[in-house]
Enzyme design. Structure first.
Site, mmCIF file in Angstrom:
data_model
loop_
_atom_site.group_PDB
_atom_site.id
_atom_site.type_symbol
_atom_site.label_atom_id
_atom_site.label_comp_id
_atom_site.label_asym_id
_atom_site.label_seq_id
_atom_site.Cartn_x
_atom_site.Cartn_y
_atom_site.Cartn_z
ATOM 1 C CG ASP A 15 -0.342 0.025 2.542
ATOM 2 O OD1 ASP A 15 0.845 0.411 2.644
ATOM 3 O OD2 ASP A 15 -1.022 -0.316 3.523
ATOM 4 C CB VAL A 16 0.021 4.908 0.029
ATOM 5 C CG1 VAL A 16 -0.820 4.881 -1.228
ATOM 6 C CG2 VAL A 16 -0.846 4.973 1.269
#
Length: 131
Positions: A15-16
C-alpha cells in the site's frame, strides 16, 4: 494437525505506506486455511458432497510487524477449538527471521448448503480438534 505455507510478498500487495496492505493479511490466511483443509483431506468438493458449507463469521487479527516487498512469509494454520456448529482455526504468520508478523483466530460455522442454516460440525472435521 498444523500446516504451513510460504508466500512471497508481491508489488501489488503493497500500500501507500510501503508495506503489505492490511486486507492482504486476511487473504494470506485464507490461503493457509485452504491448504489446511486440503491436507486434512477436506477440500471444497468433499464438503459439497456432505452438503456442508463453511462460513467465516468472525476474525480476530493482531498485526504485529510490517511485512515488506519481497519478504517470504510463512503462514501456519492449526485447529484451536470446536463447538457444536462452529470451530476456530488459528493462524500465525512469521517473516524469514522467525518474527511474528500477525496472528489471528478465525471462527467458522458449518451450514447446510440447501437450507443455509447452521448444522453440527461433521465428524470428519471435528476429529482434527482432538488430535
Amino acid at each position: 494437525m498444523e500446516t504451513a505455507i510460504e508466500i512471497e510478498v508481491r508489488p501489488t500487495e503493497i500500500d501507500v505506506m510501503g508495506h503489505v496492505n492490511n486486507a492482504k493479511y486476511l487473504e494470506y490466511m485464507e490461503w493457509g486455511r485452504e491448504d489446511w483443509y486440503n491436507q486434512a483431506e477436506l477440500p471444497f468438493d468433499r464438503f459439497t458432497e456432505m452438503n456442508i458449507g463453511t462460513v467465516t463469521v468472525n476474525i480476530n487479527i493482531n498485526y504485529r510487524k510490517e511485512a515488506l516487498l519481497g519478504q517470504h512469509l510463512t503462514i501456519k494454520t492449526r485447529p484451536l477449538k470446536v463447538g457444536r456448529t462452529s470451530y476456530v482455526l488459528e493462524h500465525i504468520m512469521e517473516n524469514e527471521q522467525g518474527e511474528r508478523v500477525a496472528d489471528a483466530e478465525v471462527v467458522s460455522v458449518t451450514i447446510d448448503l440447501k437450507t443455509r442454516k447452521s448444522v453440527p460440525v461433521p465428524e470428519e472435521l471435528a476429529r482434527y480438534f482432538s488430535l
